[in-house]
Write an enzyme that holds these catalytic residues in place. Structure first.
Site, PDB file in Angstrom:
ATOM      1  N   LEU A  23       0.873  -1.180   0.000  1.00 24.68           N
ATOM      2  CA  LEU A  23       0.000   0.000   0.000  1.00 24.68           C
ATOM      3  C   LEU A  23       0.898   1.213   0.000  1.00 24.68           C
ATOM      4  O   LEU A  23       1.891   1.239   0.720  1.00 24.68           O
ATOM      5  CB  LEU A  23      -0.815   0.050   1.293  1.00 24.68           C
ATOM      6  CG  LEU A  23      -2.130  -0.694   1.381  1.00 24.68           C
ATOM      7  CD1 LEU A  23      -2.745  -0.410   2.753  1.00 24.68           C
ATOM      8  CD2 LEU A  23      -3.086  -0.255   0.287  1.00 24.68           C
ATOM      9  N   ASN A 202       6.317   6.425  -0.716  1.00 24.64           N
ATOM     10  CA  ASN A 202       7.684   5.938  -0.961  1.00 24.64           C
ATOM     11  C   ASN A 202       8.381   5.469   0.311  1.00 24.64           C
ATOM     12  O   ASN A 202       9.602   5.507   0.396  1.00 24.64           O
ATOM     13  CB  ASN A 202       8.544   7.024  -1.635  1.00 24.64           C
ATOM     14  CG  ASN A 202       7.881   7.544  -2.887  1.00 24.64           C
ATOM     15  OD1 ASN A 202       7.259   6.753  -3.616  1.00 24.64           O
ATOM     16  ND2 ASN A 202       7.956   8.831  -3.132  1.00 24.64           N
ATOM     17  N   ARG A 203       7.604   5.037   1.278  1.00 23.47           N
ATOM     18  CA  ARG A 203       8.158   4.552   2.544  1.00 23.47           C
ATOM     19  C   ARG A 203       8.940   5.633   3.301  1.00 23.47           C
ATOM     20  O   ARG A 203       9.749   5.333   4.176  1.00 23.47           O
ATOM     21  CB  ARG A 203       9.057   3.315   2.336  1.00 23.47           C
ATOM     22  CG  ARG A 203       8.309   2.104   1.769  1.00 23.47           C
ATOM     23  CD  ARG A 203       7.164   1.752   2.688  1.00 23.47           C
ATOM     24  NE  ARG A 203       6.507   0.488   2.387  1.00 23.47           N
ATOM     25  CZ  ARG A 203       5.235   0.377   1.965  1.00 23.47           C
ATOM     26  NH1 ARG A 203       4.493   1.450   1.751  1.00 23.47           N
ATOM     27  NH2 ARG A 203       4.699  -0.811   1.781  1.00 23.47           N
ATOM     28  N   LEU A 204       8.714   6.900   2.952  1.00 21.40           N
ATOM     29  CA  LEU A 204       9.398   7.997   3.657  1.00 21.40           C
ATOM     30  C   LEU A 204       8.435   8.541   4.713  1.00 21.40           C
ATOM     31  O   LEU A 204       7.945   9.670   4.622  1.00 21.40           O
ATOM     32  CB  LEU A 204       9.830   9.079   2.674  1.00 21.40           C
ATOM     33  CG  LEU A 204      10.802   8.578   1.597  1.00 21.40           C
ATOM     34  CD1 LEU A 204      11.205   9.713   0.654  1.00 21.40           C
ATOM     35  CD2 LEU A 204      12.056   7.977   2.248  1.00 21.40           C
TER      36      LEU A 204
END
Ligand SMILES: Cc1cc2nc3c(=O)[nH]c(=O)nc-3n(C[C@H](O)[C@H](O)[C@H](O)COP(=O)(O)O)c2cc1C
Length: 224
Positions: A23, A202-204
């Site tokens: 996700l 973006n997993r940031l």
């Protein structure tokens, strides 16, 4: 290493393709300027958002305790918030009750997946006063009050029938007013550390950690 070739490969099994489940988190960000300086007040805001979003059990948290070096977790419901901590109610002779005693180290996690949010905290759990436990016990429906008497939480029992019989016995014994069992009451989790996590693209992700120093809290951003 264990041979796992006999079991189903959960990384690639049709709709259970765990390795490819992904996700992207685009719901919200954390605007540091809008964060409350008191993390318990910020916790209150995020619980309010979870309530407003009509999530199931928005007040559920996973509580971890350590007993003789063995960590254990379980879900409980937050039932109150004080200026210094978050309350839950339980049986003092349960596994968690024995691990905590009158006060003990604790960690807790709230997760609201639909909001892509998590709050974690580390601190000490203290028993709340008898008066506070009485006040909350009074609010419970009679059946839940009887359940607190019937269940010797975390102890082995022979069958479900044993529970039903104990429930019926306490139902007979007490009239309209069921007293609070002496072995049942609240703990207040008093955090010295709280972290607010918000999923971002973006997993940031955003991670803001509060640390307690005397009467004040400091705040820093952590790398995701
Ligand atoms: C959604 C949910 C809410 C729960 N709420 C409580 C609670 O408020 N208090 C409690 O003692 N157990 C609650 N439980 C049960 C605990 O997870 C656990 O099984 C029980 O407290 C015994 O834990 P222990 O053996 O580690 O002491 C809840 C479980 C779930 C899944």
């Amino acid at each position: 290493m264990d041979d796992v070739s006999d079991g189903p490969d959960l990384r690639h099994s049709g709709s259970m393709d765990l390795a490819r489940m992904r996700l992207d988190y685009t719901e919200h960000g954390i605007d540091e300027a809008e964060l409350h300086e008191d993390p318990l007040e910020q916790w209150r805001r995020w619980v309010r958002d979870a309530v407003d979003a009509e999530l199931t059990e928005p007040n559920a948290m996973v509580v971890a305790t350590v007993d003789d070096g063995v960590p254990r977790t379980r879900t409980v419901l937050a039932k109150g918030v004080a200026p210094d901590g978050i309350d839950f109610y339980t049986n003092y002779t349960s596994q968690k009750g024995k691990a905590l005693g009158k006060r003990g180290p604790v960690s807790a996690t709230f997760v609201w997946l639909a909001l892509q949010r998590q709050i974690t905290m580390v601190g000490t759990a203290h028993r709340v006063s008898d008066a506070e436990s009485d006040a909350y016990f009074e609010l419970r429906p009679r059946e839940a009050q009887l359940g607190a008497w019937a269940s010797e939480q975390s102890h082995e029992i022979e069958s479900r029938e044993v529970l039903n019989v104990r429930f019926a016995e306490f139902d007979q014994r007490f009239g309209d007013r069921v007293p609070r069992p002496p072995h049942w009451g609240g703990y207040r989790i008093i955090p010295d550390e709280m972290e607010f996590w918000q999923g971002r693209p973006n997993r940031l992700h955003d991670r803001i950690r509060y640390l307690h120093h005397g009467d004040t809290w400091s705040r820093t951003r952590l790398s995701p």
